[in-house]
Design an enzyme around this catalytic site. Structure first.
Site, PDB file in Angstrom:
ATOM      1  N   HIS A  48      -9.607  -3.162   9.840  1.00  0.00           N
ATOM      2  CA  HIS A  48      -9.522  -2.914   8.395  1.00  0.00           C
ATOM      3  C   HIS A  48     -10.105  -4.077   7.593  1.00  0.00           C
ATOM      4  CE1 HIS A  48      -7.644   0.845   7.475  1.00  0.00           C
ATOM      5  NE2 HIS A  48      -6.490   0.607   8.051  1.00  0.00           N
TER       6      HIS A  48
ATOM      7  N   ALA B  68       2.051  -0.639  10.778  1.00  0.00           N
ATOM      8  CA  ALA B  68       1.620  -1.980  10.406  1.00  0.00           C
ATOM      9  C   ALA B  68       0.799  -1.904   9.124  1.00  0.00           C
ATOM     10  CB  ALA B  68       0.768  -2.591  11.518  1.00  0.00           C
TER      11      ALA B  68
ATOM     12  N   GLU C 189      -5.598  -2.750  12.557  1.00  0.00           N
ATOM     13  CA  GLU C 189      -5.376  -3.577  11.355  1.00  0.00           C
ATOM     14  C   GLU C 189      -6.465  -4.638  11.246  1.00  0.00           C
ATOM     15  OE1 GLU C 189      -3.371  -2.141   9.532  1.00  0.00           O
ATOM     16  OE2 GLU C 189      -2.297  -0.985  11.051  1.00  0.00           O
TER      17      GLU C 189
ATOM     18  N   GLU D 193       0.855  -1.183   0.000  1.00  0.00           N
ATOM     19  CA  GLU D 193       0.000   0.000   0.000  1.00  0.00           C
ATOM     20  C   GLU D 193       0.895   1.239   0.000  1.00  0.00           C
ATOM     21  OE1 GLU D 193      -2.759   0.538   3.224  1.00  0.00           O
ATOM     22  OE2 GLU D 193      -3.482   2.408   2.363  1.00  0.00           O
TER      23      GLU D 193
HETATM   24  N1  B3K Z   1      -2.788   1.137   5.642  1.00  0.00           N
HETATM   25  C1  B3K Z   1      -1.477   1.158   6.205  1.00  0.00           C
HETATM   26  C2  B3K Z   1      -0.686   2.369   5.845  1.00  0.00           C
HETATM   27  C3  B3K Z   1       0.087   2.269   4.599  1.00  0.00           C
HETATM   28  C4  B3K Z   1       1.009   3.453   4.488  1.00  0.00           C
HETATM   29  C5  B3K Z   1       1.732   3.489   3.218  1.00  0.00           C
HETATM   30  N2  B3K Z   1       2.700   4.574   3.186  1.00  0.00           N
HETATM   31  C6  B3K Z   1      -1.517   1.040   7.690  1.00  0.00           C
HETATM   32  C7  B3K Z   1      -2.776   1.454   8.329  1.00  0.00           C
HETATM   33  O1  B3K Z   1      -3.216   2.579   8.272  1.00  0.00           O
HETATM   34  O2  B3K Z   1      -3.401   0.599   8.893  1.00  0.00           O
HETATM   35 ZN    ZN Z   2      -5.190   2.047   8.707  1.00  0.00          ZN
END
Ligand code: B3K
Ligand code: ZN
Length: 868
Positions: A307, A268, A304, A128
């Site tokens: 998500h 993370a 996480e 990501e």
């Molecule tokens: N979604 C990732 C973050 C990615 C960052 C890329 N530079 C972690 C988070 O927000 O859970």
């Molecule tokens: Zn996040």
């Protein structure tokens, strides 16, 4: 140098939200075959694609050595496609396409920690937002969802071979190598792809979901860190249950894996079923990590995990919508953490972060809406505004709706959009439909930059027993966003009887009943007022309880009214806010400290017995960094430092024996839960540093005893800090002792680096000593951050000799790790507020840097920073 003259970032590299176009092809499935060798990695892919719109077939790819490409079994030659540094384009492709591509990549020399990279002996991915295109050519955008089947092959010195989904097969490969094949049944965008290859141990557990699915839970780490994974495992199970209870969301796969990595750019990553974590966000053990770190581990594990629904099952249509998944997931993890510890303190800590980082960001040249409408480098937009302000918008809507309606809204969101890539508009529309309350006005919050100023005035009329509150909102003009509109601001409030301290319940004909529901007034115009009747005595009003909106509140409280709120307000957050406003006035406006001191001494014994963690926060003296961020011009860090030191001296004097008495009376072991024990440890450390400030001859002995006798990192570090920062005679010895104890524990050693870099009297030689230390490592972001973060804790140093440190780092990282380089450089964003001649000097340094950097990340940040 202007932007156009820069060879790397030209105006046409800006991406605009308005230019969004649906992908021309969908990817029905992708088979990946990743073979790792010492000096290269081969990636073969097979993509089944189907046309869904007219146009070219576009595959994105960066730093790839293309070996071969076949379309529907025909080898393509260079004449059949256009290839540049960013993409491979095939014009006139048929409607059904099978593409087979072989590329070679070099994880072993990848210092950017993006794509597939080698961290020590471990191969891991970070995809990501746009890392997958560094693994193979692919429509690497979040609105292309596909089923991934992954074969991973490596030498047997790497026994662990992981990818997303279910393990289908393992076996022997040629030359004594081995392989594993994984298949993820859920369609996902490429940014959620992950694989891990290495030699790791594993902690196993399981969780049975509300639907009866037995989920295998696994946390992978190096052998000696496995005992430090239990808190994370508990937090994971707790999160799984919490999401079922609060959002009706059970987990959907048969396994959930977490891998701990010591070299990671951020906290993370929520890859589907295979999270990859910075060790700092998964390892937790009171002997090695602080209480704050333990809390953070639990909240990041939850973040996480959450998500999985808000981000993975429902993802973003494009990266402009980043706050859709991040803002909502932060709001969810904050709510989870409010259940783990004192809820008031969780809110205090979250708001403190918002005010210390997001407010200044939104007031300066990096200001952008939570959903920006253009960017050059999306990695630069993982900001406090996207995350924290994004979370606040969700909190406001949830506050307004109340629990039940908010749940109906989120249920509708999951019902409508499961399996889709959607927008902020889709989210607000689903919440509106589910709750039956029109929330469309909240879209303004997503689309506008800046922190609204909320001015309030109160007027009491004894004769009619009415209290009138008038509100006004305004936003600072913004060159790029000219049409700023009034936003809906939920103002949670309460009135207290100034004589008795009791909270008013207002009788039925009061306007309170009409305009204010459940203690929340929705102020959604430029100006409005409300009137409360039946107010028998002059009231003290408490506004924005629990920080119900991310605004700058201006209300003409007297110091006495603030002291009153500290004593009588039942909302812990607003009690804290009262102390902060009082202290800020003492610090920035020269008010007398006595009112604060008297009030805190009267209030504390009660708060300590009820919520020691909250009690510890009532001693928060705004940091020099935060105070600096409140000054918009002629900022002189030395003056703020002096003012804060003077205040701390007078607090230490004013508190007198209270400090030692409290220190000696409190016992963390006697507390009933972790939150209380954490509070007691925090309070004891505050009292110890006050005693050192008082010059109490026993302070250093007590600190040394605390250091030696404890097995708890917060206690050990608290004592070490007092000794080192006060240059106690024992300082050298304990520092050496700490190093000897923890030299093989990178996270603990990070604390050792940070504490020294944060010494108020650190000089350039301190930073030089630390950055030349054998354990300093520019390839490990945690270690870089420990020194630069420590340095940044003292603005006098950071804006003095420290500037060179940040400039040098940005220059070095521009090439090696631009994501981290760009982030660190942002420490200097508020250069333009400095008093001359420093302002011009820093400006010249930043301009000098501009001619030396190349990455989109650093160049975009620098351009914005200088555009004031
Ligand atoms: N979604 C990732 C973050 C990615 C960052 C890329 N530079 C972690 C988070 O927000 O859970
Ligand atoms: Zn996040």
């Amino acid at each position: 140098m202007n932007i156009a003259a820069n060879p790397v970032v030209e105006a046409d590299q800006t991406v605009y939200l308005k230019d969004y176009q649906k992908p021309t092809f969908e990817v029905l499935s992708i088979d990946l075959d990743i073979s790792v060798f010492d000096d290269h990695t081969q990636v073969k892919s097979k993509l089944l694609m189907k046309r869904q719109a007219v146009g070219d077939l576009v595959l994105l790819g960066r730093d790839l050595e293309l070996k071969s490409i076949h379309l529907n079994d025909q080898a393509l030659s260079q004449a059949d496609y256009q290839l540049d540094a960013e993409k491979l384009v095939i014009s006139n492709a048929p409607d059904a396409v099978t593409l087979e591509i072989t590329v070679v990549i070099h994880p072993e020399t990848n210092t950017m920690l993006e794509g597939l990279y080698k961290a020590g002996d471990l191969y891991v991915t970070q995809n990501e937002p746009e890392g997958f295109r560094k693994i193979t050519y692919y429509p690497d955008r979040p609105d292309v969802l596909s089923v991934f089947t992954t074969r991973v092959e490596a030498d047997k010195k790497y026994p662990v071979l992981l990818a997303n989904g279910n393990l289908l097969e393992t076996g022997e490969a040629e030359n004594g190598r081995h392989y594993a094949i994984w298949q993820d049944p859920t369609k996902k965008p490429s940014y959620l792809f992950a694989c891990v290859i290495g030699d790791l141990a594993v902690l196993k557990d399981h969780y049975v979901t509300s639907e009866g699915r037995n989920v295998a839970l696994e946390i992978y780490a190096i052998e000696k860190d496995i005992p430090k994974c239990h808190i994370a495992m508990q937090a994971l199970k707790h999160s799984m249950q919490w999401d079922e209870e609060h959002y009706g969301r059970p987990y959907d796969l048969d396994n959930y894996m977490i891998v701990a990595v010591s070299q990671f750019n951020m906290g993370a990553m929520e890859n589907k079923g295979l999270n990859i974590f910075n060790t700092s966000c998964v390892l937790a053990d009171e002997e090695y990590t602080t209480d704050a770190a333990i809390m953070r581990v639990q909240s990041v594990i939850a973040h996480e995990y959450f998500h999985n629904w808000t981000g993975n099952r429902i993802t973003c249509r494009d990266w402009f919508q980043l706050c859709l998944k991040e803002g909502l997931t932060v709001f969810r993890d904050q709510s989870f953490s409010e259940d783990l510890q004192s809820a008031a303190v969780q809110r205090i800590d979250d708001v403190a972060v918002l005010k210390a980082h997001q407010f200044p960001e939104d007031a300066g040249p990096l200001s952008h809406p939570p959903r920006p409408d253009h960017f050059v480098e999306i990695n630069n937009f993982y900001t406090a505004t996207v995350y924290e302000k994004g979370a606040e918008i969700n909190r406001m809507m949830s506050t307004l709706l109340g629990k039940e309606k908010f749940r109906k809204g989120t249920d509708e969101y999951f019902r409508r959009h499961d399996g889709q890539a959607v927008t902020v508009e889709d989210w607000v529309a689903a919440l509106t439909a589910g709750s039956g309350v029109d929330l469309s006005a909240f879209l303004k919050w997503y689309n506008q930059p800046g922190t609204p100023k909320l001015e309030a005035q109160g007027e009491y009329d004894q004769a009619t027993q009415t209290y009138r509150l008038t509100f006004k909102q305004s936003l600072k003009a913004h060159a790029k966003y000219p049409n700023l509109q009034a936003v809906p601001i939920p103002v949670a409030l309460a009135l207290f009887n100034a004589k008795t301290g009791e909270q008013y319940t207002l009788h039925s004909e009061s306007l309170f009943e009409n305009a204010v529901k459940d203690g929340v007034y929705l102020f959604d115009q430029a100006e409005a007022s409300i009137e409360f009747t039946g107010v028998s005595e002059k009231p003290v009003v408490s506004l924005l309880r629990n920080f119900s909106a991310p605004v700058n509140l201006q209300f003409n409280y007297s110091d006495e009214e603030l002291a009153f709120l500290l004593k009588y307000e039942t909302n812990g957050f607003n009690q804290w806010q009262a102390t902060q406003t009082l202290l800020e006035r003492i610090l920035l406006e020269g008010h007398d400290a006595k009112v604060y001191l008297d009030a805190i001494q009267q209030t504390l014994p009660f708060v300590i017995s009820k919520d020691p963690l909250l009690a510890s926060r009532l001693f928060d003296v705004p940091t020099e960094g935060y105070l600096g961020s409140r000054i918009d011009e002629n900022y002189q860090p030395e003056i703020v430092h002096e003012a804060r030191e003077t205040l701390l001296e007078s607090l230490a004097r004013g508190l007198g024996d209270f400090c030692k008495e409290t220190y000696l009376a409190l016992d963390p072991v006697a507390q009933k839960d972790f939150s209380q024990a954490m509070g007691v440890r925090a309070l004891k450390n505050i009292m110890l540093s006050m005693m050192a400030r008082q010059g109490d001859p026993e302070a250093f002995d007590l600190a040394t005893a605390q250091y030696n006798e404890t097995g708890n990192m917060s206690e050990r570090l608290g004592a070490l800090r007092v000794l080192v920062w006060n240059d106690a005679p024992q300082a050298k010895e304990v520092l050496q002792d700490f190093y000897n104890r923890f030299k093989d524990e990178p996270l603990s050693l990070d604390q050792w680096f940070m504490l020294q870099a944060a010494h108020p009297n650190a000089g350039p030689e301190t930073i030089q000593y630390l950055t030349n230390h054998v354990d300093y490592d520019l390839g490990t972001p945690n270690r870089i951050r420990s020194v630069s973060g420590g340095l940044n804790a003292n603005p006098v140093n950071a804006w003095g000799f420290g500037i060179q440190h940040f400039i040098d780092l940005a220059k070095y990282l521009d090439e090696k790790n631009p994501i981290v380089g760009s982030r660190l450089l942002q420490v200097l964003t508020r250069w333009y507020t400095l008093a001359e001649p420093k302002r011009s000097a820093v400006k010249a340094q930043l301009e000098g840097l501009k001619s030396e950097v190349k990455s989109k990340n650093v160049v975009e940040t620098l351009n914005s920073m200088l555009n004031v």
